[in-house]
Design a protein around this motif. Structure first.
Motif, PDB file in Angstrom:
ATOM      1  N   ALA A  26       0.834  -1.210   0.000  1.00 45.22           N
ATOM      2  CA  ALA A  26       0.000   0.000   0.000  1.00 45.22           C
ATOM      3  C   ALA A  26       0.863   1.252   0.000  1.00 45.22           C
ATOM      4  N   GLY A  27       1.962   1.215   0.752  1.00 44.76           N
ATOM      5  CA  GLY A  27       2.879   2.348   0.772  1.00 44.76           C
ATOM      6  C   GLY A  27       3.514   2.603  -0.581  1.00 44.76           C
ATOM      7  N   GLU A  28       3.840   1.538  -1.297  1.00 43.72           N
ATOM      8  CA  GLU A  28       4.422   1.689  -2.633  1.00 43.72           C
ATOM      9  C   GLU A  28       3.424   2.331  -3.591  1.00 43.72           C
ATOM     10  N   LEU A  29       2.170   1.882  -3.540  1.00 44.91           N
ATOM     11  CA  LEU A  29       1.155   2.490  -4.398  1.00 44.91           C
ATOM     12  C   LEU A  29       0.935   3.952  -4.025  1.00 44.91           C
ATOM     13  N   SER A  30       0.985   4.267  -2.740  1.00 40.23           N
ATOM     14  CA  SER A  30       0.835   5.659  -2.307  1.00 40.23           C
ATOM     15  C   SER A  30       1.959   6.525  -2.855  1.00 40.23           C
ATOM     16  N   ARG A  31       3.203   6.034  -2.790  1.00 40.67           N
ATOM     17  CA  ARG A  31       4.341   6.804  -3.323  1.00 40.67           C
ATOM     18  C   ARG A  31       4.183   7.054  -4.820  1.00 40.67           C
ATOM     19  N   ARG A  32       3.534   6.148  -5.517  1.00 32.06           N
ATOM     20  CA  ARG A  32       3.307   6.321  -6.952  1.00 32.06           C
ATOM     21  C   ARG A  32       2.119   7.225  -7.256  1.00 32.06           C
ATOM     22  N   GLY A  33       1.431   7.663  -6.213  1.00 32.60           N
ATOM     23  CA  GLY A  33       0.298   8.553  -6.414  1.00 32.60           C
ATOM     24  C   GLY A  33      -0.969   7.866  -6.847  1.00 32.60           C
ATOM     25  N   VAL A  34      -1.061   6.564  -6.639  1.00 34.71           N
ATOM     26  CA  VAL A  34      -2.286   5.844  -7.015  1.00 34.71           C
ATOM     27  C   VAL A  34      -3.428   6.340  -6.127  1.00 34.71           C
TER      28      VAL A  34
END
Length: 465
Positions: A26-34
């Motif tokens: 979830a943190g990775e998707l957040s960093r990508r701006g999803v």
């Protein structure tokens, strides 16, 4: 213009071993701006969810308070002794009896149902133990991804002799801790393990639970349970391992092996490339040449005798190795007086990041209970292991680590005999082949892509296209 993307809903039980890989993703998707990221778990984990948002928001959806009957961390001491007893089958049976609670699963189902009605997710990402979430996704026709923090065979191998299985018939059953290939005697034990698992459901007490489950499922409009539904109906199975860490078998196409799910490092707030952190642990590690890191997860409850044995282990390693021990505050009253502790032993009740510790070059071996996350994370950073198996899947990881030459297992894990522990640690530390093989398997895990590859795979699914 393309239609706006509908939400992604993560669902997990609050146990660290299940929750943490999904937090990383979830943190990775957040960093990508999803956009439109949601995370449903029990209320005490609200802060952990809110902290992973580093770009787009990750909204927390509460599934209520932790149900103590379903949480291994809060089980009573009597239950803990049952699920961690020496007999692998009896421990396996105790876990099933304790966790197979249709009424409590239904409570979580109804809470999640309210979340789903509000969020209307395009995709759900579900930890592999949250069967209530899989049931809801299947009933509502919501595409879902299954998250597996264990070895791939753990969710593909049938626990009974008649169930569908994604591994060969003579493959070791989960929680048995048996090797592969097996001797004739071990094959017999493996089959017996399956038959005994099947037989326990004919017990009158378990029969009442089955009847209750059937009634609840009928009320909720759910079909009869099938252990392979979570695999067969998933859009994708994300497994935090690599094939080389399991025994060989054909991995199905829908299972994607991405290695350990590790966040960007350093992970700890306040840690930097110079080794600074708010506890001083990283600076201390930087001043050492060889450190044994001891960490036995959130479930392990040590006795006074076991604590004394581990203090003695550190004493015997003095002059050759430093020892860093993560020992929960509530167990530190079992320690002998502070002034009598060996000078090479550093005890911390909390670490800003276990991953930062495992990544540090001064750490030469990881002494662990062998849970799925710890097993994979230690090897991800190229650290050989000494394993004191605690329960269920820990035995499966331990036997594979030993077979692949990256770990040794205590002969007497419950006693924590200092002679046994020092022998295993000394052998792993003294034989370069353990480190070399751990480095090779770590490189394979890193090449598998971890959180980045998992995010790419997730975003490529038709549900999110």
């Amino acid at each position: 213009m393309s239609a706006p993307q509908r939400p992604v809903l993560f669902v997990s039980l609050p146990e660290s071993g299940l929750l943490n890989p999904l937090l990383v993703l979830a943190g990775e998707l957040s960093r990508r701006g999803v956009p439109d990221l949601w995370f449903a778990t029990d209320e005490p984990r609200r802060g952990d969810v809110e902290r992973v948002a580093e770009g787009s928001p990750v909204e927390f959806a509460s599934l209520g308070e932790v149900l103590s009957e379903l949480s291994a961390v809060s089980w009573e001491d009597g239950v803990y002794r049952e699920v961690t007893q020496a007999s692998r089958f009896r421990a396996h049976r105790a876990v099933i009896r304790q966790s197979y609670r249709p009424d409590l699963q239904a409570e979580k189902y109804r809470r999640l149902e309210s979340v789903v009605e509000k969020v209307e997710p395009a995709l759900m990402v579900i930890d592999c133990v949250s069967s209530f979430a899989v049931d809801l996704a299947v009933k509502r026709g919501i595409p879902f991804v299954l998250s597996v923090p264990f070895l791939p065979s753990n969710v593909l191998t049938s626990l009974n002799p008649f169930g569908p299985s994604g591994t060969p018939r003579d493959f070791p059953v989960p929680h048995s801790g048996l090797p592969f290939p097996m001797s004739s005697a071990q094959k017999f034990r493996n089959e017996l393990f399956k038959w005994r698992t099947l037989a326990m459901f004919f017990n009158p007490a378990m029969g009442k639970v089955l009847s209750e489950d059937a009634r609840i499922r009928k009320d909720l409009g759910l079909p009869k349970p099938n252990p392979m539904t979570r695999i067969d109906r998933a859009e994708m199975v994300l497994c935090n391992s690599v094939a080389e860490l399991d025994f060989p078998f054909p991995v199905p196409d829908r299972m994607k092996l991405v290695g350990a799910m590790v966040p960007p490092l350093p992970e700890a707030a306040g840690a930097d490339d110079n080794g600074a952190d708010d506890t001083g642990v990283m600076a201390w590690l930087g001043a050492q040449s060889s450190v044994v890191y001891m960490g036995f997860g959130t479930i392990t409850r040590l006795t006074r005798e076991q604590v004394a044995s581990l203090v003695e282990v550190a004493r015997r390693l003095n002059g050759r190795h430093q020892v860093l021990w993560k020992l929960p505050e509530e167990q530190q009253h079992l320690l002998p007086p502070r002034e009598s502790l060996p000078v090479n032993l550093r005890i911390e009740s909390w670490l800003p990041s276990q991953l930062d510790v495992l990544a540090h070059p001064s750490v030469k071996v990881f002494f662990t209970h062998g849970g799925g996350n710890g097993f994979h994370e230690g090897l991800y950073f190229g650290k050989p292991l000494v394993v004191r198996p605690l329960w269920v899947d820990c035995y499966d990881q331990a036997v594979r680590g030993r077979a692949h030459g990256v770990s040794l297992t205590l002969d007497r894990p419950r006693e924590m005999d200092p002679d046994d522990v020092v022998d295993k640690l000394t052998r792993v530390l003294g034989d370069p082949s353990f480190h070399e093989r751990a480095e090779r398997l770590g490189a394979l895990q890193r090449a598998a892509g971890g959180r980045s590859e998992a995010a790419d795979l997730l975003l490529s699914l038709p549900a999110l296209a």
